[in-house]
Scaffold this active site. Structure first.
Site, PDB file in Angstrom:
ATOM      1  N   ASP A   1     -11.508  -4.774  13.645  1.00 49.29           N
ATOM      2  CA  ASP A   1     -11.675  -5.312  14.986  1.00 49.29           C
ATOM      3  C   ASP A   1     -12.489  -4.331  15.798  1.00 49.29           C
ATOM      4  OD1 ASP A   1     -10.208  -7.818  14.909  1.00 49.29           O
ATOM      5  OD2 ASP A   1      -8.462  -6.575  14.534  1.00 49.29           O
ATOM      6  N   THR A   2     -13.405  -4.866  16.573  1.00 50.74           N
ATOM      7  CA  THR A   2     -14.471  -4.080  17.177  1.00 50.74           C
ATOM      8  C   THR A   2     -14.874  -4.754  18.473  1.00 50.74           C
ATOM      9  OG1 THR A   2     -15.251  -3.568  14.940  1.00 50.74           O
ATOM     10  CG2 THR A   2     -16.823  -3.191  16.712  1.00 50.74           C
TER      11      THR A   2
END
Length: 570
Positions: free
Chosen positions: A379-380
């Site tokens: 997740d970014t």
């Protein structure tokens, strides 16, 4: 009786995919899958995964800040409002188009592994893989250094002004959005046992819910001190000593010496030309050149003639991805520890050799890496900004797995990343663990120029999805004639199960996931070619983009409808 790969497609899956007209609404213009129009503005533009972050960026631009100032402001707000994918305990990569120099600059802000943590230590603990959480996957956070490096070169406003919006939201609080509340709630059962997590991220003993106000006064104080005292406070001052003592207490290896030795790196972006468009990525230790390898392979096909959503297009795309990812698994790593044949890997002759391995009638089950000299989760946040001078920033930042390691150092209001999980614990490979080494990285910003002019600043967050999605965005625009918003809204292709830089090897061809909107006839054809199909919820990434039209002097913005994305300008 064995029925082949079609057995993996459940009736429910087919029922979901069959209604190809299941789109967001009956729009008057644009393609059927488009969720909204592009945003146009002359003076400045920002596109991020959170409306508050986009507004913070525009606030900075209106005050006379540069696109870099705006990007830092947005990133700081995201570290507060979207800690499920970002924060100053993580790493950062960026590209900056400088209109004065007419040049694209790259920055690698990834941190290194602790120098006191050895491969022998993992073996002593009986580990064949680095754990996802806790102290062992923690590497040096590179974000703060990245902010100050970018600001020192391209910033205009003082850091006190740049960080002011994030400080205000952290002190006063902000209402949590639906999507972030969902991911936050999923993280709590996994991370609540780790030191410091519940103190900061579980007010009242639970995850905050949609619409509730969340405050992080510790992060506000951290931002305030960084704005006043500068980068070295984090890496060589009181904050570094706090992190050092915290890690010792929890059995970690990250030390004051590791922090003090950290430095990001200005790097030259690399590119390939795809049908007249120069597509730019950063070289390893990231995975950006996989997108270039995919595009080079696909350039040898008449993609436009195959048609969007056709079985032929999806098939060659997936097969090209398998080939690129086989090289990714073997070669992509820290260039300070390896000689990586980047120029050959992204060359047209090498692509032609790899393209020859594709069978149009059959999906490959095993794909070898090439001989150039002869991860699914993550997740970014991705954001992009542009200012009145023509400067454009493509920036991506991450903790790796959602909220990272789960460890939150005393009084600082953030979580350490767990990026070190992406090392390989097998000796003798490009990405094998070593002290003071940068791990293989999934986060990649992208940029496109045309005839030497900036054309598009874009990126797509989401682990191993990113290079696949980068290539699809380019193809959607160049081959299928989509506008920026349509290119992001279009149903995506995702292949999982390739060989990995962490040592796993593809044995059975992996699996293909297709979003709603893909014709059933294409799915049936792909199954007959030997592709294993599956249905997934949520792994298709998060896209932001800003385009530039040199003839009109107008920016176009697009944002991710699958997230809480927001593009706006003035």
């Amino acid at each position: 009786m064995r029925h082949g790969p079609s057995i993996t497609i459940t009736l429910l899956f087919l029922l979901f995919l069959a209604p190809v007209a299941a789109y967001p609404g009956d729009r008057i213009t644009g393609r059927g899958f488009a969720t909204r129009s592009e945003v146009f503005a002359r003076h400045g533009m920002a596109a991020t995964s959170q409306p508050l972050a986009t507004q913070a960026a525009l606030h900075i631009l209106r005050q006379g800040g540069s696109a870099v100032d705006a990007a830092i402001a947005a990133n700081a707000v995201l570290g507060l409002t979207e800690p499920t994918g970002s924060g100053i305990g993580g790493d950062l990569f960026a590209m900056v188009w400088d209109p004065a120099a007419r040049k694209l600059y790259g920055f690698n802000g990834s941190g290194r592994s602790p120098r006191s943590l050895t491969l022998a230590e993992f073996k002593k603990r009986g580990l064949d893989k680095i754990p996802a959480h806790g102290p062992l996957p923690v590497s040096v956070p590179g974000v703060v250094d990245g902010w100050f490096e970018l600001h020192g070169r391209f910033g205009k406003l003082p850091m006190e002004k740049v960080l002011a919006p994030a400080i205000g939201y952290a002190r006063e609080g902000f209402p949590l959005s639906e999507l972030i509340a969902y991911y936050w709630g999923r993280s709590v059962p996994i991370l609540e046992r780790w030191e410091g997590f519940s103190d900061v991220f579980m007010p009242g003993g639970r995850a905050p819910r949609k619409g509730e106000i969340f405050r992080n006064p510790a992060l506000a104080s951290t931002y305030e001190r960084l704005a006043r005292e500068g980068r070295d406070l984090f890496y060589k001052g009181d904050m570094a000593r706090t992190m050092d003592s915290f890690m010792k207490r929890v059995g970690g290896f990250l030390s004051y010496e590791d922090l003090a030795a950290h430095h990001g790196e200005w790097v030259d972006p690399v590119s390939t030309n795809y049908r007249g468009y120069d597509v730019w990525e950063l070289p390893p230790n990231g995975q950006g050149i996989a997108a270039l390898q995919i595009l080079n392979i696909l350039e040898g096909y008449d993609i436009a003639g195959m048609g969007f959503g056709s079985a032929d297009y999806i098939h060659v795309f997936v097969e090209a991805k398998k080939l690129a990812f086989a090289d990714r698994a073997r070669f992509y790593a820290d260039p300070e520890f390896n000689t990586i044949p980047v120029a050959t890997l992204i060359s047209k002759p090498y692509a032609a050799r790899r393209r020859a391995l594709i069978n149009m009638k059959r999906a490959a089950r095993v794909v070898p890496a090439g001989e150039p000299d002869a991860l699914e989760e993550g997740d970014t946040v991705y954001l992009t900004t542009a200012d009145e001078s023509g400067m454009m920033v493509s920036l991506i930042q991450s903790n790796y797995r959602g909220m990272g390691s789960g460890l939150s150092p005393d009084g600082l209001g953030f979580i350490f990343q767990d990026r070190g999980e992406l090392f390989d614990l097998t000796e003798g490979r490009a990405n094998s663990y070593a002290p003071g080494k940068r791990p293989f990285h999934t986060i990649i910003p992208a940029f496109i120029t045309r005839d030497g002019e900036p054309f598009l600043s874009f990126g797509v967050m989401g682990g191993a999805t990113q290079p696949q999605a980068h290539a699809q965005i380019v193809i959607n625009i160049v081959d299928f004639g989509m506008n920026l918003q349509e290119a992001g809204d279009a149903p995506r292709i995702l292949h999982s199960g390739s060989s990995q830089p962490t040592g796993e090897e593809m044995q059975a061809g992996g699996v293909v996931s297709l979003e709603t909107g893909t014709p059933y006839a294409s799915i049936r054809d792909l199954v007959q070619r030997g592709h294993e199909m599956t249905w997934q919820v949520g792994p298709y990434g998060g896209y932001q983009a800003i385009g530039w039209n040199p003839e009109t002097g107008v920016y176009a913005g697009a944002s991710e409808s699958r997230k809480d994305g927001h593009a706006a300008g003035y």
